[in-house]
Design a protein around this motif. Sequence first.
Motif, short mmCIF file in Angstrom:
data_model
loop_
_atom_site.label_atom_id
_atom_site.label_comp_id
_atom_site.label_asym_id
_atom_site.label_seq_id
_atom_site.Cartn_x
_atom_site.Cartn_y
_atom_site.Cartn_z
N GLN A 1 -2.54 1.23 3.95
CA GLN A 1 -1.36 2.00 3.53
C GLN A 1 -0.34 2.05 4.67
O GLN A 1 -0.69 2.37 5.80
CB GLN A 1 -1.75 3.41 3.15
N PRO A 2 0.93 1.78 4.37
CA PRO A 2 1.96 1.89 5.41
C PRO A 2 2.35 3.33 5.64
O PRO A 2 2.08 4.21 4.81
CB PRO A 2 3.12 1.09 4.80
N ASP A 3 3.00 3.60 6.77
CA ASP A 3 3.51 4.95 7.02
C ASP A 3 4.52 5.34 5.96
O ASP A 3 4.54 6.47 5.47
CB ASP A 3 4.15 5.03 8.41
N THR A 4 5.39 4.42 5.61
CA THR A 4 6.41 4.64 4.58
C THR A 4 6.38 3.45 3.63
O THR A 4 6.35 2.30 4.07
CB THR A 4 7.81 4.76 5.20
N ALA A 5 6.39 3.72 2.34
CA ALA A 5 6.33 2.62 1.37
C ALA A 5 7.62 1.82 1.40
O ALA A 5 8.72 2.40 1.42
CB ALA A 5 6.10 3.17 -0.03
N PRO A 6 7.52 0.50 1.42
CA PRO A 6 8.74 -0.32 1.34
C PRO A 6 9.53 0.01 0.08
O PRO A 6 8.96 0.08 -1.01
CB PRO A 6 8.19 -1.75 1.31
N TRP A 7 10.83 0.21 0.23
CA TRP A 7 11.67 0.60 -0.90
C TRP A 7 11.91 -0.59 -1.81
O TRP A 7 12.10 -1.73 -1.36
CB TRP A 7 13.01 1.13 -0.37
N ASN A 8 11.88 -0.36 -3.10
CA ASN A 8 12.32 -1.37 -4.06
C ASN A 8 13.10 -0.68 -5.17
O ASN A 8 12.98 0.53 -5.38
CB ASN A 8 11.16 -2.21 -4.60
N ALA A 9 13.89 -1.43 -5.89
CA ALA A 9 14.90 -0.86 -6.77
C ALA A 9 14.35 -0.07 -7.94
O ALA A 9 15.08 0.72 -8.56
CB ALA A 9 15.82 -1.97 -7.30
N HIS A 10 13.06 -0.26 -8.28
CA HIS A 10 12.48 0.48 -9.40
C HIS A 10 11.36 1.43 -8.97
O HIS A 10 10.77 2.09 -9.82
CB HIS A 10 11.95 -0.50 -10.46
N GLY A 11 11.06 1.46 -7.69
CA GLY A 11 10.07 2.41 -7.20
C GLY A 11 8.65 2.06 -7.56
O GLY A 11 7.81 2.96 -7.75
N TYR A 12 8.31 0.78 -7.62
CA TYR A 12 6.96 0.36 -7.98
C TYR A 12 6.08 0.19 -6.75
O TYR A 12 6.55 -0.09 -5.65
CB TYR A 12 7.00 -0.95 -8.76
N GLY A 13 4.77 0.35 -6.96
CA GLY A 13 3.80 0.06 -5.91
C GLY A 13 3.89 0.97 -4.71
O GLY A 13 3.54 0.55 -3.60
N CYS A 14 4.32 2.20 -4.88
CA CYS A 14 4.51 3.12 -3.76
C CYS A 14 3.14 3.59 -3.23
O CYS A 14 2.40 4.27 -3.94
CB CYS A 14 5.35 4.31 -4.21
N ASN A 15 2.81 3.23 -2.00
CA ASN A 15 1.48 3.55 -1.47
C ASN A 15 1.48 3.99 -0.02
O ASN A 15 0.68 3.52 0.79
CB ASN A 15 0.54 2.35 -1.65
N PRO A 16 2.37 4.92 0.37
CA PRO A 16 2.37 5.34 1.78
C PRO A 16 1.15 6.18 2.12
O PRO A 16 0.41 6.64 1.23
CB PRO A 16 3.65 6.17 1.88
N VAL A 17 0.92 6.39 3.40
CA VAL A 17 -0.12 7.30 3.87
C VAL A 17 -0.01 8.62 3.12
O VAL A 17 1.08 9.17 2.95
CB VAL A 17 0.05 7.52 5.39
N ALA A 18 -1.16 9.12 2.63
CA ALA A 18 -1.15 10.38 1.88
C ALA A 18 -0.94 11.56 2.82
O ALA A 18 -1.41 11.57 3.97
CB ALA A 18 -2.49 10.54 1.15
N ARG A 19 -0.21 12.56 2.33
CA ARG A 19 0.15 13.72 3.15
C ARG A 19 -0.03 15.00 2.37
O ARG A 19 0.37 15.09 1.21
CB ARG A 19 1.61 13.62 3.60
#
Length: 376
Positions: free
Chosen positions: A352-370
């Motif tokens: 998991q990345p620190d911040t999810a890479p941005w994409n125009a539809h918000g798919y696949g968002c998997n940042p470090v859980a907080r």
Amino acid sequence: MTAWPIPLGSGATGWAPETVTSDPYNAQTPAAALAEPVTPVAALFVRDHFGIPETAPGSWQLYLGGAAAAPFTVGYADLLALEHREFDVVMECAGNGRTLMTPRPPGLPWDQRAVGCTRVAGVPFVLLAARARFAPRTVEIVFTGADSGTVHGRPTAFERSLPLDVALHPDTLLATHMNGEPLTPEHGAPVRLVVPGRYAVADVKWLVGARAVTEPFTGVFQAEEYLYTDPRGTPEGPVTTVRVKSLITTPEPDADLRRGHGVLVRGRAWSGGGVPVRRVVVRAEYAGDDADAEGPGGGAGAGGPGAGWHHARLEAPAGPHAWTAWSYWWTPERPGPYRLLSRATDARGDAQPDTAPWNAHGYGCNPVARVDVVVV
């Protein structure tokens, strides 16, 4: 042939998905239900594009055709008479976590709870494909749901395709049961597709058609919707395999914890494509006025274990498509606000990345859980 599954029960009474939109109905799993090994059906998130079609088991039929030497139609009773498989599987909406992206992309405002893990049972699609005798030049199978509506000003049915090897995998199911009970209308009754390891857009609900095609499918939900699109608007390909992810289920957000008392931090982790989770690390960051000072739980930092990260204990998952439970004992020695974080890494080495890479539809968002808590 083995008997059809025994119902698991609801797990807890009174749970229901939390409504996100009413028309069409979309709802996310309540936080408490995510702590269950198997998510109760009554609590599982719902994703609906056009409304729930009326498809009674007695009148349901699935047509298999397209580039096939022996197209045919199968009814519900005949489907139930075939060999079936049963296993636990994570289902996650492709837009799960969209609200964590900045700026927030358009689409349903899911937080991190458009996900669950259920026990599905059904007939492997490959059994029916063998009977249809798809053409050797087949490249994909297009699956059609009974739901339809208007998208981009055009009438369209909900359809998604799978590469032939994925469609013919023995765990790609024509699912009829969830948690031991027949499917409910909101979850695709009487029959839906289940494709383990792929985002749930692949799990076509209210399934009525499957056709072989010899060219890549370019329908609305394949080539125009559910695409990864970069910030410049350039398509990067369709949403497919689930990205590695973790959730913290305990303690709950804003919980008051006692200084000097051990806290069992718990959660779930999963990845797609049949790849297991190999590691979860946990970190407690102090967030008080002097947060820059190195204190219990450490300060900011990424990576590893090390730099304030600690290995969590992993439990064996219920199967190759289920999520993995993890836990870590933490004893806070300093009062004040903290942020708990978890990062999963799978057997491919994806983390998991620190911040999810941005994409125009918000798919696949998997940042470090907080999860933010307070120690008193």
